[in-house]
Design an enzyme around this catalytic site. Structure first.
Site, mmCIF file in Angstrom:
data_model
loop_
_atom_site.group_PDB
_atom_site.id
_atom_site.type_symbol
_atom_site.label_atom_id
_atom_site.label_comp_id
_atom_site.label_asym_id
_atom_site.label_seq_id
_atom_site.Cartn_x
_atom_site.Cartn_y
_atom_site.Cartn_z
ATOM 1 N N TYR A 148 1.089 -0.809 -0.297
ATOM 2 C CA TYR A 148 0.300 0.386 0.216
ATOM 3 C C TYR A 148 0.990 0.753 0.568
ATOM 4 C CZ TYR A 148 -3.265 4.042 1.653
ATOM 5 O OH TYR A 148 -4.387 4.566 2.460
ATOM 6 N N ARG A 284 4.383 5.724 15.344
ATOM 7 C CA ARG A 284 4.075 6.699 13.920
ATOM 8 C C ARG A 284 3.390 8.361 14.332
ATOM 9 N NH1 ARG A 284 1.673 4.319 9.372
ATOM 10 N NH2 ARG A 284 3.224 3.259 8.774
HETATM 11 P P1 NAD Z 1 -12.154 4.515 1.759
HETATM 12 O O1 NAD Z 1 -12.031 3.166 1.411
HETATM 13 O O2 NAD Z 1 -14.198 4.983 2.232
HETATM 14 O O3 NAD Z 1 -12.445 5.259 0.100
HETATM 15 C C1 NAD Z 1 -12.264 4.628 -0.936
HETATM 16 C C2 NAD Z 1 -12.775 4.362 -1.930
HETATM 17 O O4 NAD Z 1 -12.433 4.160 -2.985
HETATM 18 C C3 NAD Z 1 -14.184 3.291 -1.244
HETATM 19 O O5 NAD Z 1 -15.745 3.879 -2.181
HETATM 20 C C4 NAD Z 1 -14.698 2.826 -3.007
HETATM 21 O O6 NAD Z 1 -15.504 1.516 -3.197
HETATM 22 C C5 NAD Z 1 -13.873 3.366 -3.440
HETATM 23 N N1 NAD Z 1 -12.525 2.816 -4.655
HETATM 24 C C6 NAD Z 1 -11.721 1.169 -4.857
HETATM 25 N N2 NAD Z 1 -11.964 0.955 -5.711
HETATM 26 C C7 NAD Z 1 -12.017 1.599 -6.627
HETATM 27 C C8 NAD Z 1 -12.279 1.469 -8.246
HETATM 28 N N3 NAD Z 1 -11.556 0.685 -8.982
HETATM 29 N N4 NAD Z 1 -12.579 2.382 -8.900
HETATM 30 C C9 NAD Z 1 -13.742 3.591 -8.540
HETATM 31 N N5 NAD Z 1 -13.608 3.430 -6.880
HETATM 32 C C10 NAD Z 1 -13.001 2.465 -6.071
HETATM 33 O O7 NAD Z 1 -11.525 5.757 2.010
HETATM 34 P P2 NAD Z 1 -10.783 6.687 3.038
HETATM 35 O O8 NAD Z 1 -10.134 6.521 4.024
HETATM 36 O O9 NAD Z 1 -11.620 7.721 2.820
HETATM 37 O O10 NAD Z 1 -9.614 6.674 1.692
HETATM 38 C C11 NAD Z 1 -9.663 8.185 1.185
HETATM 39 C C12 NAD Z 1 -8.395 8.088 0.537
HETATM 40 O O11 NAD Z 1 -7.243 8.439 0.980
HETATM 41 C C13 NAD Z 1 -7.389 7.156 -0.685
HETATM 42 O O12 NAD Z 1 -6.571 7.393 -1.187
HETATM 43 C C14 NAD Z 1 -6.585 6.755 0.753
HETATM 44 O O13 NAD Z 1 -5.853 5.479 0.134
HETATM 45 C C15 NAD Z 1 -6.138 7.917 1.400
HETATM 46 N N6 NAD Z 1 -6.020 7.836 3.068
HETATM 47 C C16 NAD Z 1 -6.672 7.515 3.935
HETATM 48 C C17 NAD Z 1 -6.559 7.284 4.842
HETATM 49 C C18 NAD Z 1 -7.249 7.396 6.555
HETATM 50 O O14 NAD Z 1 -6.794 7.646 7.671
HETATM 51 N N7 NAD Z 1 -8.835 7.257 6.043
HETATM 52 C C19 NAD Z 1 -4.659 7.371 5.432
HETATM 53 C C20 NAD Z 1 -3.591 7.712 4.480
HETATM 54 C C21 NAD Z 1 -4.716 7.985 3.263
#
Ligand code: NAD
Length: 328
Positions: A148, A284
């Site tokens: 990831y 972290r």
């Molecule tokens: P989340 O899993 O709630 O949202 C991600 C969304 O992407 C989901 O709704 C999922 O259905 C969608 N998705 C997955 N595969 C897909 C595809 N093939 N086509 C279209 N949509 C697709 O996660 P989040 O917490 O809202 O995170 C949002 C972003 O922030 C992500 O990129 C995540 O890596 C990043 N991030 C989040 C955190 C955190 O603490 N929540 C920390 C670091 C980074």
């Protein structure tokens, strides 16, 4: 002036769904794209399209007529998921991000916001619970713990090259544990704050006050409330800062402390049973020096306040699930 058109990918997910609402309030025209609709409340977007962004043709469709992209779509979850689905995560997220960025370029998008993660930081800097807060430049020499993090690091670089080679204005954020209402709270993809809120809600509602926790609970993290996250995203997007920037709280707590804060909010005394499970790096924390310099701002909402806004929502979901009266 005509209304700016923005695309939020991952708009069916936790942060993306909140971001759509935030951008609508600011007056943008918003298209949301995801493979699913938001689970817990109505979509505020002007348009919402169900598209699998691993596919190039879908990325072209998603970015048509768009001025600015907030790229949040990702196949992701908490430690349980991230530490056990490396191939799937690297493949899916690389396809999503490589195709979305190129489609944005082809369609003449002017600004592109990429959501990276604290998971890019090398494992060797996070071996101690009393960790030195991570500065942006600490990401190199690279050694993220999981696939990831490697994928995020590669796409950070791709964004930088697209800016340098093609003039697409890219912005890159590294989130540190974002939490709040309407995030995933069960099913295996939930992260520590939501998982602990759920376990403590079950404890409260069933009267069995023992909860299970992966590891000894002495691993440390910082947690950032969703409203601060949204403000940080927007400030960075509007800034002229093109390099990766931490966005998180710099108050570090142990996972045990996190559980006791939630239990206080729930109004119960808990006992913690420590069990084997994936725990991630030992410590972290975010170094927010550059965040303050660049944005003239830092997260404002305390952990206690953010959890006091999050816990009741999760308790309601748990009560619904258990078929119990919904708490006010
Ligand atoms: P989340 O899993 O709630 O949202 C991600 C969304 O992407 C989901 O709704 C999922 O259905 C969608 N998705 C997955 N595969 C897909 C595809 N093939 N086509 C279209 N949509 C697709 O996660 P989040 O917490 O809202 O995170 C949002 C972003 O922030 C992500 O990129 C995540 O890596 C990043 N991030 C989040 C955190 C955190 O603490 N929540 C920390 C670091 C980074």
């Amino acid at each position: 002036m005509s209304q700016t058109k923005v695309l939020v990918t991952g708009a069916g997910g936790f942060i993306g769904h909140h971001l759509v609402t935030y951008l609508k309030k600011l007056g943008y025209w918003v298209r949301g794209v995801d493979i699913k609709y938001p689970e817990f409340s109505e979509v505020d977007a002007d348009e919402f399209e169900i598209l699998d962004l691993r596919r190039w043709d879908n990325c072209l469709q998603a970015t048509r007529g768009i001025d600015e992209v907030y790229a949040l779509a990702a196949d992701m979850g908490g430690m349980g998921f991230i530490s056990s689905h490396h191939a799937e995560i690297l493949r899916n997220n690389a396809l999503i991000n490589i195709h979305t960025l190129e489609a944005a370029r082809i369609n003449g998008v002017q600004r592109y916001f990429f959501t990276s993660s604290a998971c890019v930081y090398p494992e060797y800097r996070q071996m101690d619970a009393n960790v030195i807060p991570l500065k942006e430049e600490d990401a190199y020499p690279a050694q993220p713990q999981d696939a990831y993090g490697w994928e995020k690091l590669i796409i950070e670089r791709l964004c930088t090259h697209y800016r340098q080679d093609y003039g697409l204005e890219t912005r890159i954020v590294r989130f540190h544990n974002i939490y709040g209402p309407e995030g995933t709270w069960e099913g295996g993809r939930e992260k520590a704050p939501a998982a602990l809120c759920r376990k403590i809600a079950v404890a409260k509602l069933t009267g069995n006050h023992e909860i299970e926790m992966w590891g000894d609970g002495e691993q440390t993290r910082s947690f950032c409330y969703i409203d601060d996250c949204l403000e940080g995203i927007y400030r960075l997007m509007r800034s002229d800062y093109p390099h990766p920037l931490n966005l998180g709280s710099d108050r570090m707590v142990t996972i045990n402390e996190l559980a006791y804060i939630i239990a206080d909010i729930a109004g119960i005394k808990i006992t913690i049973k420590h069990i084997e499970g994936p725990v991630g790096v030992r410590g972290r924390n975010s170094d927010n020096t550059r965040l303050r310099e660049v944005l003239g701002w830092e997260p404002q909402i305390s952990l206690e306040e953010g959890l006091a806004r999050t816990y009741p929502w999760i308790e309601q979901q748990v009560a619904k699930k258990l078929g119990l009266p919904i708490p006010a």
